[in-house]
Structure formats: structure tokens, C-alpha cells
Design a protein around this motif. Structure first.
Motif, PDB file in Angstrom:
ATOM      1  N   LEU A 102       0.833  -1.206   0.000  1.00  0.00           N
ATOM      2  CA  LEU A 102       0.000   0.000   0.000  1.00  0.00           C
ATOM      3  C   LEU A 102       0.867   1.256   0.000  1.00  0.00           C
ATOM      4  N   LYS A 103       1.930   1.270   0.810  1.00  0.00           N
ATOM      5  CA  LYS A 103       2.797   2.439   0.892  1.00  0.00           C
ATOM      6  C   LYS A 103       3.546   2.672  -0.414  1.00  0.00           C
ATOM      7  N   LEU A 104       3.902   1.604  -1.098  1.00  0.00           N
ATOM      8  CA  LEU A 104       4.526   1.750  -2.412  1.00  0.00           C
ATOM      9  C   LEU A 104       3.509   2.288  -3.423  1.00  0.00           C
ATOM     10  N   ALA A 105       2.287   1.791  -3.363  1.00  0.00           N
ATOM     11  CA  ALA A 105       1.241   2.246  -4.287  1.00  0.00           C
ATOM     12  C   ALA A 105       0.942   3.725  -4.105  1.00  0.00           C
ATOM     13  N   ALA A 106       1.036   4.203  -2.874  1.00  0.00           N
ATOM     14  CA  ALA A 106       0.745   5.610  -2.586  1.00  0.00           C
ATOM     15  C   ALA A 106       1.754   6.545  -3.233  1.00  0.00           C
ATOM     16  N   GLN A 107       2.909   6.009  -3.663  1.00  0.00           N
ATOM     17  CA  GLN A 107       3.937   6.849  -4.289  1.00  0.00           C
ATOM     18  C   GLN A 107       3.869   6.838  -5.815  1.00  0.00           C
ATOM     19  N   LEU A 108       2.858   6.175  -6.358  1.00  0.00           N
ATOM     20  CA  LEU A 108       2.737   6.096  -7.812  1.00  0.00           C
ATOM     21  C   LEU A 108       1.657   7.047  -8.302  1.00  0.00           C
ATOM     22  N   PRO A 109       2.041   8.170  -8.927  1.00  0.00           N
ATOM     23  CA  PRO A 109       1.017   9.045  -9.530  1.00  0.00           C
ATOM     24  C   PRO A 109       0.241   8.251 -10.578  1.00  0.00           C
ATOM     25  N   SER A 110      -1.085   8.349 -10.530  1.00  0.00           N
ATOM     26  CA  SER A 110      -1.891   7.552 -11.460  1.00  0.00           C
ATOM     27  C   SER A 110      -3.150   8.324 -11.842  1.00  0.00           C
ATOM     28  N   VAL A 111      -3.975   7.681 -12.643  1.00  0.00           N
ATOM     29  CA  VAL A 111      -5.199   8.313 -13.110  1.00  0.00           C
ATOM     30  C   VAL A 111      -6.213   8.404 -11.970  1.00  0.00           C
TER      31      VAL A 111
ATOM     32  N   LEU B 186       2.670  -5.456  -7.134  1.00  0.00           N
ATOM     33  CA  LEU B 186       1.832  -4.278  -7.319  1.00  0.00           C
ATOM     34  C   LEU B 186       1.775  -3.840  -8.779  1.00  0.00           C
ATOM     35  N   LEU B 187       2.931  -3.705  -9.416  1.00  0.00           N
ATOM     36  CA  LEU B 187       2.969  -3.239 -10.808  1.00  0.00           C
ATOM     37  C   LEU B 187       2.292  -4.228 -11.753  1.00  0.00           C
ATOM     38  N   SER B 188       2.481  -5.505 -11.497  1.00  0.00           N
ATOM     39  CA  SER B 188       1.827  -6.518 -12.335  1.00  0.00           C
ATOM     40  C   SER B 188       0.313  -6.433 -12.186  1.00  0.00           C
ATOM     41  N   PHE B 189      -0.153  -6.184 -10.978  1.00  0.00           N
ATOM     42  CA  PHE B 189      -1.587  -6.028 -10.724  1.00  0.00           C
ATOM     43  C   PHE B 189      -2.144  -4.805 -11.457  1.00  0.00           C
ATOM     44  N   LEU B 190      -1.436  -3.675 -11.357  1.00  0.00           N
ATOM     45  CA  LEU B 190      -1.899  -2.450 -12.015  1.00  0.00           C
ATOM     46  C   LEU B 190      -1.896  -2.598 -13.536  1.00  0.00           C
ATOM     47  N   LYS B 191      -0.887  -3.298 -14.045  1.00  0.00           N
ATOM     48  CA  LYS B 191      -0.843  -3.542 -15.490  1.00  0.00           C
ATOM     49  C   LYS B 191      -2.029  -4.397 -15.925  1.00  0.00           C
TER      50      LYS B 191
END
Length: 333
Positions: free
Chosen positions: A106-115, A202-207
Motif C-alpha cells: 500500500l505504501k509503495l502504491a501511494a507513491q505512484l502518480p496515477s489516473v 503491485l505493478l503486475s496487478f496495475l498492469k
């Protein structure tokens, strides 16, 4: 929203006889109240300002004076619980795609600017209430049960495990990683290889979810955090010392971090400092236990090391007044 529905949803009691029967919109701070809003009194001191700003309903917990009997005064046992119930009902109507994950992810995801249709719930419910209320229907939402109450959502799924790694590490140190993901090279990210399995998942999930995101640079998070110091434990710039204190506040991560350090820094002198309440199954002379912060200080001062992993503590420990030696002043007398 009709008053009787609000009262029923929040297990509340209407303590006035209002002239209004419904409210339009909701506000969580008095300064954002518009005429006709329902005001959730997260801060009891803001009630009067909310009334002056035109609130038609006040959800409150503490004893208060009814200054305007024309509006709805809705007494609840817990404002936090009332907030959760109202948000749960509102989010259910939005048909969100909700997934849970561990706190590190979750903390890593919070650092990814996204739509805008991807939301990371990494604050308390009170802090995130407005953004949650304004979410677009069918948005993708990520939360951690370690931080947020799962009862906020009618249903949720867990981020799936990955079958094949999507990240290729090109270069690494203990605290920096250069890697490739989806044919893009990310150079010298301030992210330990320890975190890469979490980031990979996380990145694989978002992809897979077709979320558009960008990786610029990662800021330090409060896990496996390296602090470079000299032998007097004065803090130095990143990489400017051969003595490093590594702080890990989450005790559940400590054993995996010990394994990581043993694997990736076998050449180094490493000590591990853990609470005396932590169960250690291994007989390892490099593991020291402590009962107080003073114990930690003594262990650090009395041992030589390149790296010291300090469990269940944060880097603010270095501010302890007994940490630094008193410099002796030279004198002719």
C-alpha cells in the motif's frame, strides 16, 4: 438523502424537531459546508461554524447546545462509526472494484502518480473521507486491513500472486535498485531490493487492471530505513559512511529482513537488535535483545558493525539524549 435514512444508517437519535426532511451533500469540515449539507462533526468545536454556514443536519457525539432547532440534530454514540456506516452505504452505490493488500504494498502504491479512477486508501478514514465520498463510480480502490477497517466495504478481493516476475533487476545495492518493468528502465531508485517482490506484485496487478501510472522516484518509507552515521552516531548523508543503522518498526518483517541481509551482505559485519519479547528460533550470536531504548544504545556503542538492524524502533531513536558522546574540551589546566 432523507433524514430517516440517515438516522437508521447511523443508529442515531434525532434530538430536535427539524422543519427539513432531507439534506443535500455532505461535509466533514465546517469551512466546506454549503447550504443544505449534512455536517459530520469530526471536530466538535466546528459545529457552530457549520450551522452558520448553512448545514441542514449535524451528526454529533458529544453533548452540545442546540443553537438552531429548525435543522436536524442527529446524536450518535460514535461519530467514527457513523462515518463508516454512511461511507459504506455511499460506496456500495458506486460499485467500486476493491482490493486489499499488505501495508508495504500500500505504501509503495501511494507513491505512484496515477489516473483519477485508481485510489489508494493510505490515510485514516477521517482524513480520507472527502476523497472517498467523491470517488468516481466503478473506481479501483486499494486498501490494507492493517490500516483501514474492512467493514467499510461490502466486498473486497486480495491482490493476486504473480506467476512470473515482471521486474528485471539490472543493478542493486542494499538500498538502491535499478530495474526494468514493461520495457522501461528505472535507474537508481531509492528502493532496497528487499521491496522489489512487493513492487513486482503491485505493478503486475496495475498492469493487469490497465491502470495508467508513472514511476518518477521513490521517497523513503518508514520500513527497512537506512541511516548512515559516523562512529559517534552523528547522521551523515546517504552513502557517506560505512556504518548504517537500519530501522524497522514492523516486527513481522524482521525475520525476512534478517534473511535478506544474510544473503545480500554476507561480507559485512551485521548485528540484529530485537525486543526481548520477540521469539527467535535461531541460535545466532549476532542477535541481541533489548528491553529499553537505553539497552539498544549500549548494544550499539559496545559492538563493531557495518550494519545494525534495529527492530520495532524508528529512526527518531537517534535523537535520544544518551546516544551521543560528550565531547571533551581541551584545556591547558
Amino acid at each position: 438523502m432523507r433524514l430517516e435514512n440517515i438516522v437508521a444508517l447511523t443508529n442515531a437519535r434525532l434530538v430536535s424537531q427539524p422543519s427539513i426532511t432531507s439534506v443535500e451533500g455532505i461535509a466533514f469540515t465546517a469551512r466546506k459546508v454549503k447550504r443544505g449539507n449534512l455536517f459530520i462533526a469530526l471536530d466538535h468545536a466546528e459545529i457552530e461554524e457549520a450551522v452558520l454556514n448553512g448545514a441542514y443536519g449535524i451528526v454529533f457525539q458529544e453533548r452540545t447546545q442546540i443553537s438552531d432547532p429548525e435543522i436536524a440534530w442527529i446524536k450518535v454514540d460514535s461519530v467514527d462509526n457513523a462515518l463508516l456506516r454512511l461511507l459504506r452505504f455511499h460506496l456500495m452505490e458506486k460499485e467500486l472494484d476493491v482490493y486489499s493488500c499488505d501495508l508495504l504494498t500500500l505504501k509503495l502504491a501511494a507513491q505512484l502518480p496515477s489516473v483519477s479512477d485508481f485510489f489508494v486508501l493510505n490515510n485514516s478514514l477521517q482524513e480520507a473521507a472527502y476523497k472517498l465520498w467523491e470517488l468516481e463510480p466503478k473506481s479501483l480502490l486499494l486498501f490494507s486491513p492493517e490500516l483501514s477497517n474492512p467493514d467499510l466495504f461490502v466486498s473486497s478481493k486480495t491482490i493476486p500472486s504473480i506467476k512470473e516476475s515482471g521486474i528485471t533487476i539490472m543493478e542493486q545495492t542494499l538500498f538502491e535498485t535499478s530495474f526494468i518493468f514493461d520495457n522501461i528502465y528505472y535507474e537508481r531508485q531509492l528502493l532496497s531490493p528487499f521491496f522489489i517482490p512487493y513492487l513486482d506484485k503491485l505493478l503486475s496487478f496495475l498492469k493487469e487492471k490497465k491502470v495508467i501510472f508513472r514511476i518518477r522516484s521513490f521517497n523513503a518509507i518508514d520500513h527497512f530505513r537506512p541511516i548512515f552515521t559516523n562512529h559517534d552516531f552523528q547522521i551523515k548523508e546517504f552513502g557517506a559512511s560505512d556504518r548504517v543503522l537500519i530501522f524497522e518498526p514492523d516486527i513481522s518483517l524482521v525475520m525476512s529482513q534478517i534473511d535478506f541481509l544474510r544473503s545480500e551482505a554476507a561480507w559485512a559485519k551485521i548485528i540484529y537488535i530485537v525486543p526481548d519479547t520477540m521469539k527467535i528460533e535461531r541460535d545466532e550470536p549476532a542477535i541481541f535483545t533489548y528491553g529499553s531504548q537505553q539497552d539498544i544504545i549500549e548494544i550499539l556503542k559496545n559492538n563493531t558493525f557495518h550494519f545494525a538492524l534495529v527492530a520495532a524502533q524508528e529512526s527518531s531513536l537517534l535523537e535520544h539524549p544518551h546516544f551521543h558522546r560528550q565531547n571533551k574540551q581541551l584545556t591547558l589546566f
